[in-house]
Design a protein around this motif. Structure first.
Motif, PDB file in Angstrom:
ATOM      1  N   HIS A 182      40.030  -8.960 -68.795  1.00  0.00           N
ATOM      2  CA  HIS A 182      40.059  -8.160 -67.567  1.00  0.00           C
ATOM      3  C   HIS A 182      41.066  -7.021 -67.706  1.00  0.00           C
ATOM      4  N   GLU A 183      42.232  -7.330 -68.247  1.00  0.00           N
ATOM      5  CA  GLU A 183      43.266  -6.310 -68.393  1.00  0.00           C
ATOM      6  C   GLU A 183      42.822  -5.211 -69.360  1.00  0.00           C
ATOM      7  N   VAL A 184      42.256  -5.605 -70.490  1.00  0.00           N
ATOM      8  CA  VAL A 184      41.787  -4.628 -71.469  1.00  0.00           C
ATOM      9  C   VAL A 184      40.668  -3.775 -70.880  1.00  0.00           C
ATOM     10  N   LEU A 185      39.783  -4.401 -70.117  1.00  0.00           N
ATOM     11  CA  LEU A 185      38.711  -3.659 -69.459  1.00  0.00           C
ATOM     12  C   LEU A 185      39.284  -2.590 -68.535  1.00  0.00           C
ATOM     13  N   GLY A 186      40.343  -2.944 -67.808  1.00  0.00           N
ATOM     14  CA  GLY A 186      40.975  -1.974 -66.915  1.00  0.00           C
ATOM     15  C   GLY A 186      41.526  -0.779 -67.672  1.00  0.00           C
ATOM     16  N   TYR A 187      42.127  -1.036 -68.835  1.00  0.00           N
ATOM     17  CA  TYR A 187      42.653   0.066 -69.646  1.00  0.00           C
ATOM     18  C   TYR A 187      41.520   0.937 -70.190  1.00  0.00           C
ATOM     19  N   ILE A 188      40.441   0.304 -70.615  1.00  0.00           N
ATOM     20  CA  ILE A 188      39.285   1.059 -71.112  1.00  0.00           C
ATOM     21  C   ILE A 188      38.755   1.986 -70.035  1.00  0.00           C
ATOM     22  N   ALA A 189      38.640   1.466 -68.809  1.00  0.00           N
ATOM     23  CA  ALA A 189      38.092   2.247 -67.703  1.00  0.00           C
ATOM     24  C   ALA A 189      38.938   3.470 -67.400  1.00  0.00           C
ATOM     25  N   ARG A 190      40.221   3.415 -67.745  1.00  0.00           N
ATOM     26  CA  ARG A 190      41.124   4.532 -67.458  1.00  0.00           C
ATOM     27  C   ARG A 190      41.398   5.388 -68.690  1.00  0.00           C
ATOM     28  N   GLY A 191      40.629   5.169 -69.745  1.00  0.00           N
ATOM     29  CA  GLY A 191      40.669   6.062 -70.883  1.00  0.00           C
ATOM     30  C   GLY A 191      41.768   5.834 -71.894  1.00  0.00           C
ATOM     31  N   PHE A 192      42.414   4.661 -71.885  1.00  0.00           N
ATOM     32  CA  PHE A 192      43.473   4.387 -72.845  1.00  0.00           C
ATOM     33  C   PHE A 192      42.893   4.198 -74.241  1.00  0.00           C
ATOM     34  N   SER A 193      43.592   4.682 -75.265  1.00  0.00           N
ATOM     35  CA  SER A 193      43.177   4.473 -76.642  1.00  0.00           C
ATOM     36  C   SER A 193      43.552   3.060 -77.078  1.00  0.00           C
ATOM     37  N   TYR A 194      43.027   2.627 -78.244  1.00  0.00           N
ATOM     38  CA  TYR A 194      43.361   1.304 -78.761  1.00  0.00           C
ATOM     39  C   TYR A 194      44.872   1.155 -78.927  1.00  0.00           C
ATOM     40  N   ALA A 195      45.508   2.182 -79.497  1.00  0.00           N
ATOM     41  CA  ALA A 195      46.952   2.115 -79.744  1.00  0.00           C
ATOM     42  C   ALA A 195      47.729   2.019 -78.436  1.00  0.00           C
ATOM     43  N   GLU A 196      47.294   2.770 -77.414  1.00  0.00           N
ATOM     44  CA  GLU A 196      47.976   2.728 -76.123  1.00  0.00           C
ATOM     45  C   GLU A 196      47.831   1.362 -75.468  1.00  0.00           C
ATOM     46  N   ILE A 197      46.633   0.775 -75.560  1.00  0.00           N
ATOM     47  CA  ILE A 197      46.422  -0.562 -74.997  1.00  0.00           C
ATOM     48  C   ILE A 197      47.306  -1.574 -75.720  1.00  0.00           C
ATOM     49  N   ALA A 198      47.374  -1.441 -77.037  1.00  0.00           N
ATOM     50  CA  ALA A 198      48.198  -2.370 -77.818  1.00  0.00           C
ATOM     51  C   ALA A 198      49.664  -2.294 -77.399  1.00  0.00           C
ATOM     52  N   ARG A 199      50.163  -1.070 -77.179  1.00  0.00           N
ATOM     53  CA  ARG A 199      51.559  -0.924 -76.761  1.00  0.00           C
ATOM     54  C   ARG A 199      51.784  -1.521 -75.378  1.00  0.00           C
ATOM     55  N   GLN A 200      50.855  -1.267 -74.459  1.00  0.00           N
ATOM     56  CA  GLN A 200      51.014  -1.778 -73.100  1.00  0.00           C
ATOM     57  C   GLN A 200      50.977  -3.308 -73.064  1.00  0.00           C
ATOM     58  N   GLN A 201      50.148  -3.895 -73.923  1.00  0.00           N
ATOM     59  CA  GLN A 201      49.963  -5.339 -73.896  1.00  0.00           C
ATOM     60  C   GLN A 201      50.887  -6.076 -74.862  1.00  0.00           C
ATOM     61  N   GLY A 202      51.562  -5.340 -75.755  1.00  0.00           N
ATOM     62  CA  GLY A 202      52.430  -5.988 -76.725  1.00  0.00           C
ATOM     63  C   GLY A 202      51.656  -6.761 -77.778  1.00  0.00           C
ATOM     64  N   ILE A 203      50.488  -6.236 -78.161  1.00  0.00           N
ATOM     65  CA  ILE A 203      49.660  -6.887 -79.174  1.00  0.00           C
ATOM     66  C   ILE A 203      49.290  -5.852 -80.234  1.00  0.00           C
TER      67      ILE A 203
END
Length: 245
Positions: A182-203
């Motif tokens: 759900h969290e990753v889906l939310g980031y995708i919907a707002r246009g975050f890149s893979y690297a940005e999602i990784a930084r936000q999630q700590g993964i």
């Protein structure tokens, strides 16, 4: 990001406003990772061009003097599936945004947005981002709200795992996502890149890709734009909170 070091991308621009087109051309020309392959002010020559050759990126307006940019999106999607397509349009309505995503666009930016250099947006697309204007994202997030309200008003006599009045044989609208999905889906919907999602999630980026692959499988889609549209259509985005900045 190092995977793209030294790599260049061929860009085609289709925009009828001469001033806007010139600005977009300059943005592309001034970035060493982008090459302006062609630029058009109308639909017809763009269709002819893509009838002979492809590109890595297409930046297209919807409201063209001789037709809709949707026709070009559909043509390029079918003939050159490796070309990532971004819409830049004055149209901010839900129908235009959804139609663009259905036609193959991976992003939708409204011309009134205070956007940064379009070249950086194009490069973000090649890194996996799906940039969507906040106004457009809100339309997509609210797409299923009327149906959700109606479902709530009718009560819960029908269990979630039972067939409803939509009839047998239709898709099951209930997709079970994990909290992290759900969290990753939310980031995708707002246009975050893979690297940005990784930084936000700590993964790691690899872990992000794994979650996205699972999302694609559950939603039966093959791109970020399709994932946003399908998740919104199924009502999976309406309850998501805004991810932290």
């Amino acid at each position: 990001m190092s995977d793209f070091a030294g790599q260049t991308w061929r860009v085609v621009i289709v925009e009828d406003n001469a001033h806007t087109r010139h600005h977009l051309e300059q943005c592309v020309r001034h970035n060493p990772q982008l090459v302006l392959a062609a630029s058009f002010g109308t639909l017809s020559p763009a269709l002819t061009w893509f009838g002979r050759q492809g590109a890595d990126l297409l930046l297209v307006d919807l409201g063209l003097p001789d037709g809709s940019g949707l026709s070009l999106l559909q043509h390029v999607r079918d003939r050159w599936p490796g070309c990532d397509m971004l819409v830049v349009s004055m149209f901010g309505d839900e129908a235009s945004a959804v139609a663009s995503i259905e036609a193959g666009a991976v992003g939708y930016v409204h011309k009134d947005d205070d956007a940064t250099d379009i070249a950086e947006t194009l490069l973000a697309v090649k890194r996996g981002a799906s940039p969507i204007s906040p106004m457009i994202a809100r339309h997509l997030l609210r797409r299923m709200q009327p149906q959700q309200t109606l479902a709530g008003a009718t009560g819960s006599a029908t269990p979630p795992n039972k067939s409803s009045s939509t009839g047998a044989g239709q898709e099951d609208p209930h997709v079970a996502l994990s909290p992290r999905e759900h969290e990753v889906l939310g980031y995708i919907a707002r246009g975050f890149s893979y690297a940005e999602i990784a930084r936000q999630q700590g993964i790691t980026v690899h872990t992000v890709q794994t979650y996205i692959k699972k999302l694609y499988g559950k939603l039966a889609v093959h791109s970020r734009g399709q994932a946003v549209y399908e998740a919104s259509r199924r009502g999976l985005l309406g309850a998501l909170d805004q991810p932290p900045a």
